[in-house]
Design an enzyme around this catalytic site. Sequence first.
Site, PDB file in Angstrom:
ATOM      1  N   ARG A  50       0.839  -1.195   0.000  1.00  0.00           N
ATOM      2  CA  ARG A  50       0.000   0.000   0.000  1.00  0.00           C
ATOM      3  C   ARG A  50       0.873   1.244   0.000  1.00  0.00           C
ATOM      4  NH1 ARG A  50      -5.274  -0.702   3.855  1.00  0.00           N
ATOM      5  NH2 ARG A  50      -5.996  -2.690   3.014  1.00  0.00           N
ATOM      6  N   ASP A  52       0.102   5.398   0.700  1.00  0.00           N
ATOM      7  CA  ASP A  52      -0.962   6.259   1.203  1.00  0.00           C
ATOM      8  C   ASP A  52      -1.314   7.362   0.212  1.00  0.00           C
ATOM      9  OD1 ASP A  52      -1.031   4.811   3.556  1.00  0.00           O
ATOM     10  OD2 ASP A  52       0.392   6.132   4.576  1.00  0.00           O
ATOM     11  N   ARG A 197       7.694   7.140   7.128  1.00  0.00           N
ATOM     12  CA  ARG A 197       7.503   8.564   7.427  1.00  0.00           C
ATOM     13  C   ARG A 197       7.761   8.871   8.900  1.00  0.00           C
ATOM     14  NH1 ARG A 197       2.093  10.839   5.702  1.00  0.00           N
ATOM     15  NH2 ARG A 197       1.213   8.767   5.399  1.00  0.00           N
TER      16      ARG A 197
END
Length: 255
Positions: A50, A52, A197
């Site tokens: 995935r 974001d 992140r």
Amino acid sequence: MRNIALRLKYDGSRYHGWQVQKTEITVAETLENALGKVCGHAVKVVGCGRTDAGVHALRYCANFRTDCAIPVDRVPLAVNARLPMDIAVTDAAEAEEDFNAIGSCVKKEYIYRIYNSRIRDPFLEKRVCFFPAALDAEVMDAAGRAFEGRHDFAAVRSVGTETKTTVRTVHRCRARREGQMITVSVCADGFLYNMARAIVGTMVYCSLGKLSPEDIPALLERGDRRLTGPTMPPQGLYLNRVWYEGKVGEMMAKD
């Protein structure tokens, strides 16, 4: 049934991430629609992970199954003719029957770009994190190295996707400065939700003096997300490389 692996890149600015969703436009849904038109039947793609909303990919892998007879070397041009300009399939390969873009992945590398300047660049608005406060790339690099190795990374994981374990191996985590751009690269055998992140956010906190690189091993031991740095904005993050064995690995390794 053929199993075809795709190499693609995309600017994630317009999309609500990779994963298909009920009400938001995503990269996977857009790709599936284009492939469906080429193959003449509904297509389900499996992505290597995935990303974001707002996150980009310089090198991404997905696979799908089809009984369509289109030659594999013609797939990129055929699909690109039906894709918007911010997504491009750059290569395709016939994959082994048991190949799965996420399950067969050996390791991944993300990069995070910080435009460290007092004056923003409007042309980079959706492709970097603008950060006007002065950052020390050497301190950030020292902090990044503290994340390397096999650890429980719960301290840099946001609540989200469920996973069996929060233990991962970070092969490399480094920061370098070129002019006003600081680039952080993180290579690991897998990533938790927002892990890349949050690692960068912790490196930034070390540069700002809110933490020190020497604090990081103890923070990882405690596993408390509240004690580490913030989750950095999505627009600076890029999936940069993905590694596989066999034919798909050769395709993904091409320059």
